[in-house]
Design a protein around this motif. Structure first.
Motif, PDB file in Angstrom:
ATOM      1  N   VAL A 216       0.854  -1.187   0.000  1.00  0.00           N
ATOM      2  CA  VAL A 216       0.000   0.000   0.000  1.00  0.00           C
ATOM      3  C   VAL A 216       0.894   1.242   0.000  1.00  0.00           C
ATOM      4  CG1 VAL A 216      -1.834   1.240   1.181  1.00  0.00           C
ATOM      5  CG2 VAL A 216      -1.745  -1.253   1.295  1.00  0.00           C
ATOM      6  N   PRO A 217       0.801   2.101  -1.020  1.00  0.00           N
ATOM      7  CA  PRO A 217       1.668   3.281  -1.084  1.00  0.00           C
ATOM      8  C   PRO A 217       1.363   4.255   0.058  1.00  0.00           C
ATOM      9  CG  PRO A 217       0.616   2.837  -3.209  1.00  0.00           C
ATOM     10  CD  PRO A 217      -0.075   1.995  -2.185  1.00  0.00           C
ATOM     11  N   PRO A 218       2.394   4.929   0.591  1.00  0.00           N
ATOM     12  CA  PRO A 218       2.168   5.921   1.656  1.00  0.00           C
ATOM     13  C   PRO A 218       1.194   7.017   1.233  1.00  0.00           C
ATOM     14  CG  PRO A 218       4.504   5.407   1.447  1.00  0.00           C
ATOM     15  CD  PRO A 218       3.820   4.745   0.295  1.00  0.00           C
ATOM     16  N   LEU A 219       1.208   7.369  -0.060  1.00  0.00           N
ATOM     17  CA  LEU A 219       0.298   8.417  -0.535  1.00  0.00           C
ATOM     18  C   LEU A 219      -1.157   8.016  -0.338  1.00  0.00           C
ATOM     19  CD1 LEU A 219       0.004  11.146  -1.972  1.00  0.00           C
ATOM     20  CD2 LEU A 219       0.057   9.922  -4.158  1.00  0.00           C
ATOM     21  N   VAL A 220      -1.457   6.738  -0.569  1.00  0.00           N
ATOM     22  CA  VAL A 220      -2.833   6.250  -0.379  1.00  0.00           C
ATOM     23  C   VAL A 220      -3.202   6.275   1.102  1.00  0.00           C
ATOM     24  CG1 VAL A 220      -4.356   4.248  -0.622  1.00  0.00           C
ATOM     25  CG2 VAL A 220      -2.734   4.819  -2.439  1.00  0.00           C
ATOM     26  N   GLU A 225      -6.174   8.593   5.419  1.00  0.00           N
ATOM     27  CA  GLU A 225      -6.148   9.081   6.799  1.00  0.00           C
ATOM     28  C   GLU A 225      -6.771  10.482   6.887  1.00  0.00           C
ATOM     29  OE1 GLU A 225      -2.903   9.987  10.387  1.00  0.00           O
ATOM     30  OE2 GLU A 225      -2.281   8.983   8.548  1.00  0.00           O
ATOM     31  N   LYS A 226      -6.420  11.339   5.935  1.00  0.00           N
ATOM     32  CA  LYS A 226      -7.020  12.674   5.896  1.00  0.00           C
ATOM     33  C   LYS A 226      -8.525  12.586   5.662  1.00  0.00           C
ATOM     34  CE  LYS A 226      -2.957  15.247   4.302  1.00  0.00           C
ATOM     35  NZ  LYS A 226      -2.394  16.089   3.194  1.00  0.00           N
ATOM     36  N   ALA A 232     -14.706  12.167  10.148  1.00  0.00           N
ATOM     37  CA  ALA A 232     -14.990  12.165  11.586  1.00  0.00           C
ATOM     38  C   ALA A 232     -15.406  13.554  12.049  1.00  0.00           C
ATOM     39  CB  ALA A 232     -13.757  11.696  12.356  1.00  0.00           C
ATOM     40  N   GLN A 233     -14.720  14.584  11.557  1.00  0.00           N
ATOM     41  CA  GLN A 233     -15.082  15.951  11.924  1.00  0.00           C
ATOM     42  C   GLN A 233     -16.489  16.294  11.438  1.00  0.00           C
ATOM     43  OE1 GLN A 233     -12.057  18.500  10.329  1.00  0.00           O
ATOM     44  NE2 GLN A 233     -10.463  17.758  11.712  1.00  0.00           N
TER      45      GLN A 233
END
Length: 324
Positions: A216-220, A225-226, A232-233
């Motif tokens: 899984v690429p960090p960009l994904v 996550e964002k 959630a907000q």
């Protein structure tokens, strides 16, 4: 013709005598088929190397020096090694240009291609320099490996850029719609069949299914996550808004109940007041009735008293009459 002989390499065969052309062709054929390979210190000398040797000797003579076979052979070996490195690098670059057209590729597949190309270059280099000085060949082979490693590093960087570009396209295709839905408060719940979590996982699976690398690429991960934080907000804001609406509705209902309570109390008080007035009237009527009864009793008593008096008077008169 001396002038023509000086420019023989650039002259057309048609301007030469046929006999001379045939003799020249026969000489070339004899050299190519019958001449033994030139050797220096057991090393085969190619045409290129022979020219390099001649140039080195001519340069030494022109400078007034005595040509040294040892030094000249070293220089020739170095030149041949540089030539082989340059030739194999050019071949690698040609293959690299071909594979760039197929990018992006998985890292392991690209690494396998590089290792195969590197091994082929090593074998070719060793075959072409097997008769040269070992130390020079080993040093040049190290230079070749270094150059090809640098080219491969650039290829990896290009592949990474193309991977990133494709990954961004996949994120825009699958994750961006979920982000837009979050911005529009399109998810009424966090979980469930139509909730945010299910939509996010579905988008993640779509991206990874079309992504060529297994990890899984960090960009994904960063984008998801964002997205999760944003959702959630928004969910929290939606819950707070719903809670505020519920509180407002409850407060309104409480106010209505209090108003109904006050109206009911006033009604009860009014009814109690009416009951009190009726009770007072009944009491007064009862008192009047009691007074009337008392008055009637007194009248009856007075009547009976008068009757008794009349009886006494009649008895007295009867007695008087009897006496008379």
């Amino acid at each position: 013709d001396e002038k023509m002989l000086q420019s023989l390499s650039s002259s057309d065969d048609s301007v030469l005598r046929p006999k001379f052309v045939k003799q020249m062709q026969d000489l070339r054929s004899k050299v190519m088929t019958s001449a033994d390979p030139k050797k220096i210190k057991a090393g085969l000398v190619s045409g290129y190397m022979l020219v390099e040797l001649a140039l080195s000797w001519v340069s030494a003579v022109n400078e007034g020096k005595v040509p040294s076979v040892e030094d000249t052979w070293t220089n020739v070996c170095q030149a041949e090694c540089r030539k082989q490195v340059s030739t194999l690098q050019a071949k690698y670059l040609s293959q690299k240009e071909d594979i760039i057209g197929t990018l992006p590729l998985p890292d392991d597949e690209l690494n396998s291609w590089h290792l195969a190309a590197l091994e082929t270059a090593r074998k070719s280099f060793k075959a072409q320099t097997s008769t040269l000085q070992d130390d020079l060949s080993a040093s040049a082979l190290g230079d070749l490996e270094t150059v090809l490693a640098q080219e491969f590093t650039e290829l990896l960087a290009t592949n990474h850029q193309k991977l990133q570009s494709k990954l961004l396209d996949l994120l825009e295709m699958h994750v961006a719609p979920v982000e837009q839905q979050v911005e529009r408060d399109g998810y009424e719940s966090w979980g469930g069949q139509h909730g945010f979590q299910e939509a996010k996982e579905r988008a993640k699976r779509s991206v990874l299914r079309e992504h060529i690398n297994s990890t899984v690429p960090p960009l994904v991960l960063e984008r998801l996550e964002k997205l999760t934080s944003k959702a959630a907000q928004r969910m929290l804001q939606l819950l707070q808004h719903t809670h505020q609406q519920s509180e407002a509705a409850l407060q309104m209902r409480i106010t209505e109940v209090e108003c109904e309570k006050r109206d009911h109390v006033r009604k009860l008080e009014s009814e109690l007041e009416n009951v009190g007035l009726r009770a007072q009237m009944v009491q007064e009527q009862q008192q009047q009735s009691d007074e009337r009864v008392t008055s009637l009793k007194e009248q009856v008593a007075s009547y009976w008293k008068e009757v008794e008096q009349l009886k006494d008077t009649l008895r007295q008169r009867g007695n008087e009459y009897n006496k008379g």
